[in-house]
Motif scaffolding. Sequence first.
Motif, PDB file in Angstrom:
ATOM      1  N   ARG A 219     -62.880 -49.354 -80.821  1.00 26.20           N
ATOM      2  CA  ARG A 219     -63.295 -50.739 -81.047  1.00 26.20           C
ATOM      3  C   ARG A 219     -64.571 -51.067 -80.286  1.00 26.20           C
ATOM      4  O   ARG A 219     -64.733 -50.686 -79.119  1.00 26.20           O
ATOM      5  N   LEU A 220     -65.461 -51.803 -80.941  1.00 27.81           N
ATOM      6  CA  LEU A 220     -66.603 -52.374 -80.253  1.00 27.81           C
ATOM      7  C   LEU A 220     -66.132 -53.531 -79.383  1.00 27.81           C
ATOM      8  O   LEU A 220     -65.112 -54.166 -79.688  1.00 27.81           O
ATOM      9  N   PRO A 221     -66.830 -53.831 -78.282  1.00 29.74           N
ATOM     10  CA  PRO A 221     -66.398 -54.952 -77.426  1.00 29.74           C
ATOM     11  C   PRO A 221     -66.497 -56.273 -78.178  1.00 29.74           C
ATOM     12  O   PRO A 221     -67.487 -56.545 -78.861  1.00 29.74           O
ATOM     13  N   ALA A 222     -65.475 -57.074 -78.053  1.00 31.51           N
ATOM     14  CA  ALA A 222     -65.459 -58.385 -78.710  1.00 31.51           C
ATOM     15  C   ALA A 222     -66.094 -59.417 -77.795  1.00 31.51           C
ATOM     16  O   ALA A 222     -65.754 -59.503 -76.607  1.00 31.51           O
ATOM     17  N   SER A 223     -67.033 -60.196 -78.340  1.00 34.34           N
ATOM     18  CA  SER A 223     -67.718 -61.251 -77.579  1.00 34.34           C
ATOM     19  C   SER A 223     -68.165 -60.756 -76.209  1.00 34.34           C
ATOM     20  O   SER A 223     -67.751 -61.287 -75.158  1.00 34.34           O
ATOM     21  N   PRO A 224     -69.008 -59.731 -76.161  1.00 25.78           N
ATOM     22  CA  PRO A 224     -69.431 -59.197 -74.860  1.00 25.78           C
ATOM     23  C   PRO A 224     -70.200 -60.237 -74.050  1.00 25.78           C
ATOM     24  O   PRO A 224     -70.956 -61.043 -74.593  1.00 25.78           O
ATOM     25  N   ASP A 225     -69.970 -60.216 -72.727  1.00 26.79           N
ATOM     26  CA  ASP A 225     -70.637 -61.177 -71.836  1.00 26.79           C
ATOM     27  C   ASP A 225     -71.852 -60.545 -71.169  1.00 26.79           C
ATOM     28  O   ASP A 225     -72.362 -61.068 -70.173  1.00 26.79           O
ATOM     29  N   PHE A 226     -72.313 -59.410 -71.709  1.00 26.49           N
ATOM     30  CA  PHE A 226     -73.476 -58.724 -71.162  1.00 26.49           C
ATOM     31  C   PHE A 226     -74.265 -58.142 -72.331  1.00 26.49           C
ATOM     32  O   PHE A 226     -73.686 -57.523 -73.226  1.00 26.49           O
ATOM     33  N   THR A 227     -75.575 -58.353 -72.334  1.00 28.42           N
ATOM     34  CA  THR A 227     -76.417 -57.887 -73.435  1.00 28.42           C
ATOM     35  C   THR A 227     -76.920 -56.481 -73.160  1.00 28.42           C
ATOM     36  O   THR A 227     -77.492 -56.207 -72.092  1.00 28.42           O
ATOM     37  N   VAL A 228     -76.708 -55.603 -74.129  1.00 25.97           N
ATOM     38  CA  VAL A 228     -77.140 -54.209 -74.029  1.00 25.97           C
ATOM     39  C   VAL A 228     -78.172 -53.943 -75.119  1.00 25.97           C
ATOM     40  O   VAL A 228     -77.942 -54.267 -76.293  1.00 25.97           O
ATOM     41  N   ARG A 229     -79.315 -53.367 -74.753  1.00 25.62           N
ATOM     42  CA  ARG A 229     -80.274 -52.884 -75.742  1.00 25.62           C
ATOM     43  C   ARG A 229     -79.828 -51.506 -76.213  1.00 25.62           C
ATOM     44  O   ARG A 229     -79.507 -50.629 -75.408  1.00 25.62           O
ATOM     45  N   SER A 230     -79.814 -51.297 -77.512  1.00 26.13           N
ATOM     46  CA  SER A 230     -79.327 -50.051 -78.103  1.00 26.13           C
ATOM     47  C   SER A 230     -80.396 -49.545 -79.065  1.00 26.13           C
ATOM     48  O   SER A 230     -80.581 -50.105 -80.148  1.00 26.13           O
ATOM     49  N   VAL A 231     -81.134 -48.497 -78.671  1.00 28.46           N
ATOM     50  CA  VAL A 231     -82.329 -48.113 -79.424  1.00 28.46           C
ATOM     51  C   VAL A 231     -82.332 -46.619 -79.738  1.00 28.46           C
ATOM     52  O   VAL A 231     -81.675 -45.809 -79.070  1.00 28.46           O
ATOM     53  N   PHE A 232     -83.115 -46.270 -80.775  1.00 24.77           N
ATOM     54  CA  PHE A 232     -83.344 -44.873 -81.137  1.00 24.77           C
ATOM     55  C   PHE A 232     -84.561 -44.345 -80.374  1.00 24.77           C
ATOM     56  O   PHE A 232     -85.659 -44.907 -80.487  1.00 24.77           O
ATOM     57  N   LEU A 233     -84.400 -43.254 -79.639  1.00 28.48           N
ATOM     58  CA  LEU A 233     -85.544 -42.621 -79.001  1.00 28.48           C
ATOM     59  C   LEU A 233     -86.543 -42.151 -80.049  1.00 28.48           C
ATOM     60  O   LEU A 233     -87.762 -42.188 -79.818  1.00 28.48           O
ATOM     61  N   GLY A 234     -86.031 -41.734 -81.226  1.00 24.50           N
ATOM     62  CA  GLY A 234     -86.888 -41.259 -82.298  1.00 24.50           C
ATOM     63  C   GLY A 234     -87.762 -42.340 -82.912  1.00 24.50           C
ATOM     64  O   GLY A 234     -88.626 -42.037 -83.741  1.00 24.50           O
ATOM     65  N   ALA A 235     -87.560 -43.598 -82.523  1.00 30.54           N
ATOM     66  CA  ALA A 235     -88.438 -44.681 -82.967  1.00 30.54           C
ATOM     67  C   ALA A 235     -89.650 -44.819 -82.047  1.00 30.54           C
ATOM     68  O   ALA A 235     -90.611 -45.508 -82.398  1.00 30.54           O
ATOM     69  N   PHE A 236     -89.605 -44.167 -80.868  1.00 35.30           N
ATOM     70  CA  PHE A 236     -90.694 -44.271 -79.904  1.00 35.30           C
ATOM     71  C   PHE A 236     -91.486 -42.967 -79.764  1.00 35.30           C
ATOM     72  O   PHE A 236     -92.660 -42.997 -79.403  1.00 35.30           O
ATOM     73  N   TYR A 237     -90.824 -41.845 -80.034  1.00 31.54           N
ATOM     74  CA  TYR A 237     -91.472 -40.538 -79.965  1.00 31.54           C
ATOM     75  C   TYR A 237     -91.157 -39.765 -81.237  1.00 31.54           C
ATOM     76  O   TYR A 237     -90.008 -39.737 -81.684  1.00 31.54           O
ATOM     77  N   LYS A 238     -92.190 -39.138 -81.801  1.00 32.88           N
ATOM     78  CA  LYS A 238     -92.025 -38.442 -83.077  1.00 32.88           C
ATOM     79  C   LYS A 238     -90.942 -37.362 -82.959  1.00 32.88           C
ATOM     80  O   LYS A 238     -91.015 -36.487 -82.102  1.00 32.88           O
ATOM     81  N   TRP A 239     -89.962 -37.457 -83.840  1.00 29.76           N
ATOM     82  CA  TRP A 239     -88.795 -36.575 -83.789  1.00 29.76           C
ATOM     83  C   TRP A 239     -89.079 -35.268 -84.527  1.00 29.76           C
ATOM     84  O   TRP A 239     -89.578 -35.272 -85.650  1.00 29.76           O
ATOM     85  N   ASN A 240     -88.759 -34.158 -83.884  1.00 31.57           N
ATOM     86  CA  ASN A 240     -88.892 -32.846 -84.512  1.00 31.57           C
ATOM     87  C   ASN A 240     -87.781 -31.964 -83.954  1.00 31.57           C
ATOM     88  O   ASN A 240     -87.792 -31.624 -82.761  1.00 31.57           O
ATOM     89  N   SER A 241     -86.825 -31.613 -84.798  1.00 32.13           N
ATOM     90  CA  SER A 241     -85.651 -30.877 -84.329  1.00 32.13           C
ATOM     91  C   SER A 241     -86.010 -29.528 -83.726  1.00 32.13           C
ATOM     92  O   SER A 241     -85.351 -29.069 -82.774  1.00 32.13           O
ATOM     93  N   TYR A 242     -87.033 -28.887 -84.252  1.00 30.98           N
ATOM     94  CA  TYR A 242     -87.440 -27.587 -83.713  1.00 30.98           C
ATOM     95  C   TYR A 242     -88.099 -27.752 -82.344  1.00 30.98           C
ATOM     96  O   TYR A 242     -87.835 -26.965 -81.412  1.00 30.98           O
ATOM     97  N   GLU A 243     -88.939 -28.750 -82.204  1.00 27.49           N
ATOM     98  CA  GLU A 243     -89.578 -28.999 -80.915  1.00 27.49           C
ATOM     99  C   GLU A 243     -88.548 -29.454 -79.884  1.00 27.49           C
ATOM    100  O   GLU A 243     -88.595 -29.040 -78.711  1.00 27.49           O
TER     101      GLU A 243
END
Length: 381
Positions: A219-243
């Motif tokens: 279960r995800l937390p219901a009505s959380p009292d703390f804000t968490v940023r949840s981000v993809f690293l691949g949105a900030f650095y070009k993703w390459n599975s081989y690299e």
Amino acid sequence: MRYCKQCILPDTRPGIFLDDDGICSACHGHRDKETKIDWTSRAKAFETLVAETKTQSTSYDCIVPVSGGKDSWYQVIKAKEHGLSVLAVTWRTPARTEIGQRNLDRMIEKLGVDHIDYTISPDVERRFMKATFEERGTTGLPMHMALFAIPIRLAVQFRIPLILWGENPQLEYGGNELERLSNTLDADWLSKHGCLESTDASYWLGKEGLSETDLHAYRLPASPDFTVRSVFLGAFYKWNSYENTRIAQDHGFVYEQGAERTGTWDFADIDCEFISLHHFLKWYKFGFTRAFDTLSVQIRYGMITRDQAVAEIRRRGLDAPKADIATFCAFQGKSEDWFWAVCEKFRNPDVWVRSEGRWTIPDFLIPDWDWGKPESEMEPS
């Protein structure tokens, strides 16, 4: 079915759209990575995010969800390069491989991170997987529900302001333009793309005797009292599975070359004996295999041609993960006949047609594909 003219993905793959020229959204995502996204600005945005995170944290700066695979090694490495204090969190698969355990142990030792290995009762996992497999044709739903929910719940509980996920799947494997350029994994993303079949933990209550307590970890937390940023690293650095693999190897990640569990990458999906089943059901539902995904990425990287990818699909054939199927059936206490009968329930009539006693896919990518013998020629079991 229609296939992308640049890669080999069919338009039946969730998230894939073909434009008027027959080019798929995943290939457009790769084009975006090369021509539309300003990676220098994205890297600066990540540095800003790191600075903001450090002003908010009171203990660990971020959670990195890890399996021990090459991508999670890369995520931890990048986080530590930016001075983030990391709590690594793992949903422990009930079918962890020896090499998966070895890589987790090496990650803790070599990268120097604190780590939580979150184990859900194997009996709960077994019953939940049976329910989702029989009702929705997916063994991977409990896995995805747990691996998303557990880090989010722990981040709220421990007041950790950032969760650093890996690739943005909509950028790497197909999604609309807005999804491809997004950097956030939130509740809306989970409902659309989290492989949860538009369900949450409450939906499965009572199925196979699953109780509120059994499903707590999902279960995800219901009505959380703390804000968490949840981000993809691949949105900030070009993703390459081989690299990513090369970088991870430089720090201690290991894999067995030539021993792929699913698809064409021997460095991926090596941590769990059940992940191959999640990919295998795509054959019945959408008419393609995991190799279509990985070979298409290789085409976009310029490693192979489309003709070479088609030839590899022909060479590999169905590529059913027989050993993993046997392991899963043993875990469930069921026969392999049960597994194949459930798979058959989810054969998509919009993709498949039955002709002369056997199932085929009209206009399949491989014209001379071996569809097996007609029932009239098969020996009785």
